[in-house]
Motif scaffolding. Structure first.
Motif, PDB file in Angstrom:
ATOM      1  N   ALA A   1       0.863  -1.186   0.000  1.00  0.00           N
ATOM      2  CA  ALA A   1       0.000   0.000   0.000  1.00  0.00           C
ATOM      3  C   ALA A   1       0.894   1.230   0.000  1.00  0.00           C
ATOM      4  CB  ALA A   1      -0.921   0.005   1.224  1.00  0.00           C
ATOM      5  N   ALA A   2       0.415   2.307  -0.622  1.00  0.00           N
ATOM      6  CA  ALA A   2       1.235   3.509  -0.783  1.00  0.00           C
ATOM      7  C   ALA A   2       1.274   4.375   0.467  1.00  0.00           C
ATOM      8  CB  ALA A   2       0.728   4.321  -1.971  1.00  0.00           C
ATOM      9  N   SER A   3       0.302   4.227   1.350  1.00  0.00           N
ATOM     10  CA  SER A   3       0.224   5.042   2.564  1.00  0.00           C
ATOM     11  C   SER A   3      -0.656   4.309   3.568  1.00  0.00           C
ATOM     12  CB  SER A   3      -0.386   6.416   2.258  1.00  0.00           C
ATOM     13  OG  SER A   3      -1.741   6.273   1.847  1.00  0.00           O
ATOM     14  N   LEU A   4      -0.667   4.808   4.817  1.00  0.00           N
ATOM     15  CA  LEU A   4      -1.533   4.215   5.827  1.00  0.00           C
ATOM     16  C   LEU A   4      -2.993   4.339   5.423  1.00  0.00           C
ATOM     17  CD1 LEU A   4      -2.137   2.901   8.536  1.00  0.00           C
ATOM     18  CD2 LEU A   4      -1.827   5.132   9.638  1.00  0.00           C
ATOM     19  N   ASP A   5      -3.392   5.488   4.866  1.00  0.00           N
ATOM     20  CA  ASP A   5      -4.771   5.649   4.407  1.00  0.00           C
ATOM     21  C   ASP A   5      -5.096   4.654   3.299  1.00  0.00           C
ATOM     22  OD1 ASP A   5      -5.366   7.639   6.208  1.00  0.00           O
ATOM     23  OD2 ASP A   5      -4.979   9.292   4.812  1.00  0.00           O
ATOM     24  N   ASP A   6      -4.145   4.454   2.390  1.00  0.00           N
ATOM     25  CA  ASP A   6      -4.343   3.494   1.311  1.00  0.00           C
ATOM     26  C   ASP A   6      -4.495   2.086   1.874  1.00  0.00           C
ATOM     27  OD1 ASP A   6      -4.461   2.443  -1.315  1.00  0.00           O
ATOM     28  OD2 ASP A   6      -2.294   2.153  -1.365  1.00  0.00           O
ATOM     29  N   LEU A   7      -3.678   1.744   2.865  1.00  0.00           N
ATOM     30  CA  LEU A   7      -3.771   0.427   3.490  1.00  0.00           C
ATOM     31  C   LEU A   7      -5.141   0.243   4.134  1.00  0.00           C
ATOM     32  CD1 LEU A   7      -2.543  -2.260   4.421  1.00  0.00           C
ATOM     33  CD2 LEU A   7      -1.519  -1.037   6.363  1.00  0.00           C
ATOM     34  N   ARG A   8      -5.598   1.267   4.846  1.00  0.00           N
ATOM     35  CA  ARG A   8      -6.921   1.187   5.470  1.00  0.00           C
ATOM     36  C   ARG A   8      -8.022   0.999   4.428  1.00  0.00           C
ATOM     37  NH1 ARG A   8      -7.936   2.812  10.663  1.00  0.00           N
ATOM     38  NH2 ARG A   8      -6.188   3.591  11.926  1.00  0.00           N
ATOM     39  N   GLU A   9      -7.924   1.715   3.320  1.00  0.00           N
ATOM     40  CA  GLU A   9      -8.934   1.593   2.265  1.00  0.00           C
ATOM     41  C   GLU A   9      -8.965   0.191   1.682  1.00  0.00           C
ATOM     42  OE1 GLU A   9      -8.231   4.618  -0.622  1.00  0.00           O
ATOM     43  OE2 GLU A   9      -8.668   6.276   0.769  1.00  0.00           O
ATOM     44  N   LYS A  10      -7.790  -0.401   1.485  1.00  0.00           N
ATOM     45  CA  LYS A  10      -7.725  -1.767   0.941  1.00  0.00           C
ATOM     46  C   LYS A  10      -8.334  -2.759   1.929  1.00  0.00           C
ATOM     47  CE  LYS A  10      -3.527  -0.888  -1.787  1.00  0.00           C
ATOM     48  NZ  LYS A  10      -4.157  -0.969  -3.104  1.00  0.00           N
ATOM     49  N   ILE A  11      -8.031  -2.586   3.222  1.00  0.00           N
ATOM     50  CA  ILE A  11      -8.600  -3.476   4.234  1.00  0.00           C
ATOM     51  C   ILE A  11     -10.117  -3.317   4.290  1.00  0.00           C
ATOM     52  CG2 ILE A  11      -8.674  -3.982   6.707  1.00  0.00           C
ATOM     53  CD1 ILE A  11      -5.716  -3.016   6.779  1.00  0.00           C
ATOM     54  N   ASP A  12     -10.588  -2.064   4.263  1.00  0.00           N
ATOM     55  CA  ASP A  12     -12.032  -1.810   4.319  1.00  0.00           C
ATOM     56  C   ASP A  12     -12.751  -2.449   3.141  1.00  0.00           C
ATOM     57  OD1 ASP A  12     -11.525  -0.350   6.578  1.00  0.00           O
ATOM     58  OD2 ASP A  12     -11.684   1.611   5.611  1.00  0.00           O
ATOM     59  N   LYS A  13     -12.096  -2.435   1.968  1.00  0.00           N
ATOM     60  CA  LYS A  13     -12.695  -3.037   0.770  1.00  0.00           C
ATOM     61  C   LYS A  13     -12.969  -4.517   0.996  1.00  0.00           C
ATOM     62  CE  LYS A  13     -11.356  -4.437  -3.910  1.00  0.00           C
ATOM     63  NZ  LYS A  13     -10.260  -4.406  -4.911  1.00  0.00           N
TER      64      LYS A  13
END
Length: 303
Positions: free
Chosen positions: A83-95
């Motif tokens: 993931a490119a950032s912590l926010d990106d990681l969170r978005e992928k997990i939420d998906k």
């Protein structure tokens, strides 16, 4: 028997990691907070893309599985989470959780730590095993010494980008494995944290965000990323340890330098630990090396 695991992998996760130069470890995270138990350290973990890209495209050597707060997973591995950032990681997990996450919640995720990852050139991608069920969403264990796993093993060795498939005997685990994984910095941090049961070895502090995996002999001084070269310490004690104001003897005795009082006219909160025993890992094979502790006593400590 050469045990391995083939995991279904997100193509964006794979593509981001493949684009990184010199990557030495990755975190194959699970959106649910569960521990992966299918492999032992040193065994091969392979990536297979989602259908219709029904190919094995890379892998790594399994080192450890644990459950971590998402913030610690990011702090330990950064872009190596795919993931490119912590926010990106969170978005992928939420998906994958099919829900919108709370940005203020430090929720738990499963983490599979893989060392020495490799990424197969597209022209050498390996078709999924002939018996691969189409309804698998996570993964499946295969023995690479018998078919259909043997064909995969042969194709891995024949490819241009291949892992070092060398059978060794692991004294720690007592069974033949593929390799002994060389830990990266993030994996070192997590394995030391878990070895000490997420408690400071000196103060017994359990507040995870303020705990750090300290190298006894720094990596810059040829100290390795090995659990036996690590101690879990509270941040302030870690700083004092690195600067020689605190040490731990080969007998696991804590020593606090007189120089804290001489130089800072303080130190009462630290002198209470002087002469006490540190809290070592339960597993004796994870305990600090006498060689590394002696080096710190003789080279760093400012007694």
């Amino acid at each position: 028997m050469i045990n391995s695991y083939i995991a279904v992998t997100d193509k964006l996760w794979f593509s981001l990691l493949r684009s990184q130069q010199g990557i030495d470890e990755v975190n194959f995270w699970l959106p649910s907070g569960r521990v992966f138990k299918a492999l032992k350290p040193g065994q091969l973990f392979l990536f297979k893309l989602h259908f219709p890209d029904n190919y094995i495209v890379g892998g790594g050597f399994f080192a450890h599985s644990t459950v971590l707060p998402v913030s610690l997973a990011w702090d330990a591995f950064g872009i190596k989470n795919g993931a490119a950032s912590l926010d990106d990681l969170r978005e992928k997990i939420d998906k994958y959780r099919h829900q919108e996450g709370d940005r203020h919640q430090d929720y738990q995720i499963g983490c599979i730590l893989l060392e020495q990852p490799f990424f197969i050139p597209e022209e050498n991608w390996i078709p999924a095993p002939s018996d691969w069920p189409k309804n698998i969403v996570s993964g499946k264990t295969y023995d690479l010494s018998v078919e259909p796993g043997a064909t995969i093993f042969h194709q891995l060795n024949a490819g241009r980008t291949k892992p070092h498939l060398i059978r060794e005997t692991s004294a720690r685990y007592g069974e033949p494995v593929l390799v002994k994984p060389r830990l990266g910095q993030g994996s070192f941090r997590v394995l030391v944290t878990d070895a000490y049961e997420r408690r400071c070895a000196v103060s017994n502090e359990r507040t995870l965000p303020v705990l750090e995996a300290a190298h006894i002999k720094p990596y810059s001084e040829s100290g390795e990323h090995k659990v036996t070269n690590g101690i879990l310490l509270r941040q302030d004690i870690h700083t004092l340890f690195d600067r020689g104001y605190v040490t731990i003897t080969p007998e696991f005795n804590i020593e606090v330098s007189r120089r804290i009082k001489e130089e800072f006219e303080n130190g009462r909160d630290y002198y209470k630990y002087n002469g006490q025993l540190m809290r070592p890992p339960q597993n004796w094979m994870d305990r600090p090396s006498r060689e590394y502790l002696t080096w710190h006593n003789e080279t760093v400590y400012r007694g």
